[in-house]
Design a protein around this motif. Structure first.
Motif, mmCIF file in Angstrom:
data_model
loop_
_atom_site.group_PDB
_atom_site.id
_atom_site.type_symbol
_atom_site.label_atom_id
_atom_site.label_comp_id
_atom_site.label_asym_id
_atom_site.label_seq_id
_atom_site.Cartn_x
_atom_site.Cartn_y
_atom_site.Cartn_z
ATOM 1 N N PRO A 49 -66.919 7.975 -10.559
ATOM 2 C CA PRO A 49 -65.967 8.021 -9.606
ATOM 3 C C PRO A 49 -64.926 7.185 -9.588
ATOM 4 N N TRP A 51 -62.241 5.200 -7.448
ATOM 5 C CA TRP A 51 -62.114 4.516 -6.305
ATOM 6 C C TRP A 51 -60.789 3.792 -6.002
ATOM 7 N N ARG A 52 -60.357 3.054 -7.249
ATOM 8 C CA ARG A 52 -59.245 2.288 -7.136
ATOM 9 C C ARG A 52 -58.269 2.892 -8.213
ATOM 10 N N ALA A 74 -60.032 8.256 -3.310
ATOM 11 C CA ALA A 74 -59.357 7.158 -4.136
ATOM 12 C C ALA A 74 -58.522 6.368 -3.201
ATOM 13 N N ARG A 75 -58.640 4.950 -3.400
ATOM 14 C CA ARG A 75 -57.431 4.110 -2.883
ATOM 15 C C ARG A 75 -56.215 3.949 -3.687
ATOM 16 N N ARG A 97 -55.411 5.259 2.872
ATOM 17 C CA ARG A 97 -55.787 4.730 1.551
ATOM 18 C C ARG A 97 -54.639 4.505 0.438
#
Length: 244
Positions: A49, A51-52, A74-75, A97
């Protein structure tokens, strides 16, 4: 004329910010190629994953939009040295985000940008830097172990034909359009910075020297084959020789 660097380059981008989106829209495949590189970043993560994400050198947000579309969970933090380009990005509509930070690639920590990130995306950035190796080391430090770097950039394939096509496009389209905007200096820099920087194989080798593994050099389709590439590289995961 020497290449533009640091403050001089940021100032040139400030001056060109208002017309930048209209000009790149004339480039066939510009946005589609960014989306393709963003998809390649996701695939390069190998199912992990993401995510950032740091969008380094985000400009007016075209690369940010590609990332937001391809990585819907995603952020995303977009960072750029040009205040003018960043204002254009911030004026667009974004999901919550997505955020933007005014910071050069060499000064992320001073602007409060800290890792770890699962991925870093950099479009049209590294050939513009005074110290690309230093920024690569900094990016490696911002990535979590196993994190992915995707670089999307003009990097000639190494054949004489690639250089000839690039020069013909610049003389026939890029420089005349730059003159119309009154910012010929910026677009002359674009032409010459590609000629002066690494070929695609050489930039792949630069990534390996900076401590990345699983380096891949992937061409993009259309007229930009041999001119624009996606580079994928990974910070080694723990237990694979990486120390954090």
């Amino acid at each position: 004329m020497p290449l533009l660097r640091d403050t001089a380059l940021a100032t040139a981008f400030d001056r060109g910010a208002d017309t930048y989106d209209r000009l790149v829209a004339l480039n066939p495949g510009y946005h589609a190629h960014l989306r393709r590189s963003a998809r390649r970043l996701a695939l390069g993560a190998g199912g992990t994953p993401v995510w950032r994400v740091l969008d380094l050198g985000c400009g007016t947000g075209a690369s940010t939009a590609a990332l937001a579309a391809e990585l819907p969970a995603a952020r995303i933090t977009g960072a750029d040295a040009s205040a003018g380009m960043l204002r254009r990005a911030e004026a667009k509509t974004w999901p919550s985000r997505v955020r933007f930070v005014h910071a050069p690639a060499e000064g992320l920590a001073d602007a409060g940008v800290r890792g770890p990130f699962d991925a870093v995306f950099a479009a049209y950035l590294f050939r513009n830097l005074s110290d690309p190796d230093g920024v690569l080391r900094a990016v490696r430090g911002l990535l979590a172990p196993g994190g992915v770097l995707a670089v999307h950039d003009y990097a000639l394939g190494g054949r004489r034909a690639d250089r000839l096509v690039w020069s013909a496009v610049c003389r026939g389209a890029v420089l005349p359009l730059g003159s119309v905007t009154g910012n010929r200096r910026l677009y002359r820099h674009l032409w010459r910075s590609v000629q002066a920087f690494d070929t695609a194989p050489a930039f792949g080798a630069r990534l390996a020297r900076a401590g990345f593994d699983r380096v891949r050099v992937l061409p993009l389709p259309g007229w930009q084959t041999g001119i624009t590439h996606t580079f994928l590289a990974r910070r080694p995961a723990r237990g694979e020789g990486d120390v954090r």
